[in-house]
Design an enzyme around this catalytic site. Structure first.
Site, PDB file in Angstrom:
ATOM      1  N   ASP A  73      -7.788  -6.703 -12.666  1.00 11.57           N
ATOM      2  CA  ASP A  73      -6.996  -6.445 -11.472  1.00 11.57           C
ATOM      3  C   ASP A  73      -5.613  -6.041 -11.952  1.00 11.57           C
ATOM      4  OD1 ASP A  73      -7.420  -6.456  -8.533  1.00 11.57           O
ATOM      5  OD2 ASP A  73      -5.514  -7.503  -8.598  1.00 11.57           O
ATOM      6  N   PHE A  80      -5.498   8.221 -13.928  1.00 11.69           N
ATOM      7  CA  PHE A  80      -5.905   8.006 -12.541  1.00 11.69           C
ATOM      8  C   PHE A  80      -4.821   7.179 -11.854  1.00 11.69           C
ATOM      9  CE2 PHE A  80      -7.441   4.516 -15.084  1.00 11.69           C
ATOM     10  CZ  PHE A  80      -7.273   3.382 -14.299  1.00 11.69           C
ATOM     11  N   HIS A  88      -0.373  -1.344 -19.879  1.00 14.31           N
ATOM     12  CA  HIS A  88      -0.617  -2.726 -19.468  1.00 14.31           C
ATOM     13  C   HIS A  88      -2.046  -3.152 -19.795  1.00 14.31           C
ATOM     14  CE1 HIS A  88      -1.613   0.219 -16.494  1.00 14.31           C
ATOM     15  NE2 HIS A  88      -2.147  -0.634 -15.640  1.00 14.31           N
ATOM     16  N   GLY A 109     -12.107   5.211 -13.897  1.00 16.10           N
ATOM     17  CA  GLY A 109     -11.002   5.256 -14.857  1.00 16.10           C
ATOM     18  C   GLY A 109     -10.877   3.950 -15.618  1.00 16.10           C
ATOM     19  N   GLY A 160     -15.694  -0.934 -10.060  1.00 14.33           N
ATOM     20  CA  GLY A 160     -16.340   0.321  -9.712  1.00 14.33           C
ATOM     21  C   GLY A 160     -15.428   1.510  -9.952  1.00 14.33           C
TER      22      GLY A 160
END
Length: 207
Positions: free
Chosen positions: A72, A154, A182, A15, A12
Site C-alpha cells: 500500500d 504509472f 519508496h 505497475g 491487481g
C-alpha cells in the site's frame, strides 16, 4: 524454505506487480499473482498505508493458504495536508492515472517552489496463513512538477521529480527507479531481512 517459496502478490496493479517481481528476484521465490486465483479483494478502508497493506495481505494469505505480499503506497503533498495519501489510487473520484494527475495539478495550481514538496511512501506487508505478518517501509522526498514529464512508470510518476536524480520517476527505467523509489527502499528492507532466512518472528510480528 526460501528459494522456490510460493508467495502471492496481493495487488491487481500491473505497475506494482512489475516492480515487486523485479525487486524480489534475488530471493528466488515463486511469485503468483491475483490472476492465478479467483479472489475478490476487500475494500481498502484503513486510515494508514500499514492498515491497508495488512488488510490485503492477511486476506489473500488466508484465502489462498500461501504467504501473501501486499503493497500500500501513495503520494503525500505537504502543502495539501498529506493529500492524496491513502486515497492516491482513487483521488478525487477520478478513474484513470491521467485524470488523477490532472486533478492533482488543479489542486496545486496556486502552489509554487517549496510549497510543491511531497513524498512517496510505501508499506509492504508479508502475511502468512497462520496469522503472522511483517511490515517493511520506504519513503522518498521529491517535488511535484507543474506538468508531466516522461513516458514510463504509472500513477503520479510523471509529476514526481526526484532532485537527487534530476528526473521524474516516469523518466527512469525500472532499475533506476528502484534505486530511488519508496517501493525500492521497502523491498531492500525485506531482502535484507530474508538474506539469511526468515527473520525471527518475535522481532518482526505485527501486533
Amino acid at each position: 524454505m526460501l528459494r522456490g517459496m510460493k508467495v502471492v502478490l496481493a495487488t491487481g496493479n500491473p505497475g506494482k506487480v512489475r516492480e515487486l517481481k523485479e525487486g524480489l528476484a534475488p530471493l528466488g521465490w515463486t511469485l503468483l499473482t491475483l490472476a492465478d486465483f479467483a479472489l475478490r479483494m476487500p475494500k481498502e478502508e484503513g486510515a494508514t498505508f500499514l492498515e491497508n497493506a495488512l488488510l490485503k495481505a492477511a486476506y489473500v494469505a488466508k484465502a489462498t493458504g500461501l504467504p501473501a505480499l501486499a503493497d500500500d503506497s501513495g503520494l503525500e503533498v505537504y502543502a495539501l495536508g498529506g493529500e492524496p495519501g491513502v486515497y492516491s489510487a482513487r483521488y478525487g473520484g477520478r478513474a484513470t492515472d491521467r485524470e488523477r494527475n490532472v486533478y492533482l495539478l488543479e489542486r496545486m495550481r496556486h502552489l509554487k517552489g517549496e510549497e510543491r514538496k511531497a513524498r512517496f511512501v510505501a508499506v509492504l506487508v508479508l502475511a502468512y496463513p497462520d496469522g503472522h505478518a511483517e511490515a517493511y517501509e520506504g519513503s522518498v522526498e521529491g517535488v511535484i512538477l507543474e506538468a508531466p514529464r516522461g513516458e514510463g512508470g504509472f500513477g503520479y510518476d510523471p509529476l514526481f521529480y526526484v532532485p537527487e536524480a534530476g528526473k521524474t520517476f516516469a523518466e527512469m527505467g525500472l532499475e533506476e527507479k528502484a534505486r530511488y523509489s519508496h517501493r525500492g527502499k521497502a523491498l531492500r528492507a525485506l531482502l535484507e531481512a530474508y538474506k539469511d532466512g526468515p527473520p525471527p518472528r518475535e522481532v518482526s510480528k505485527l501486533e
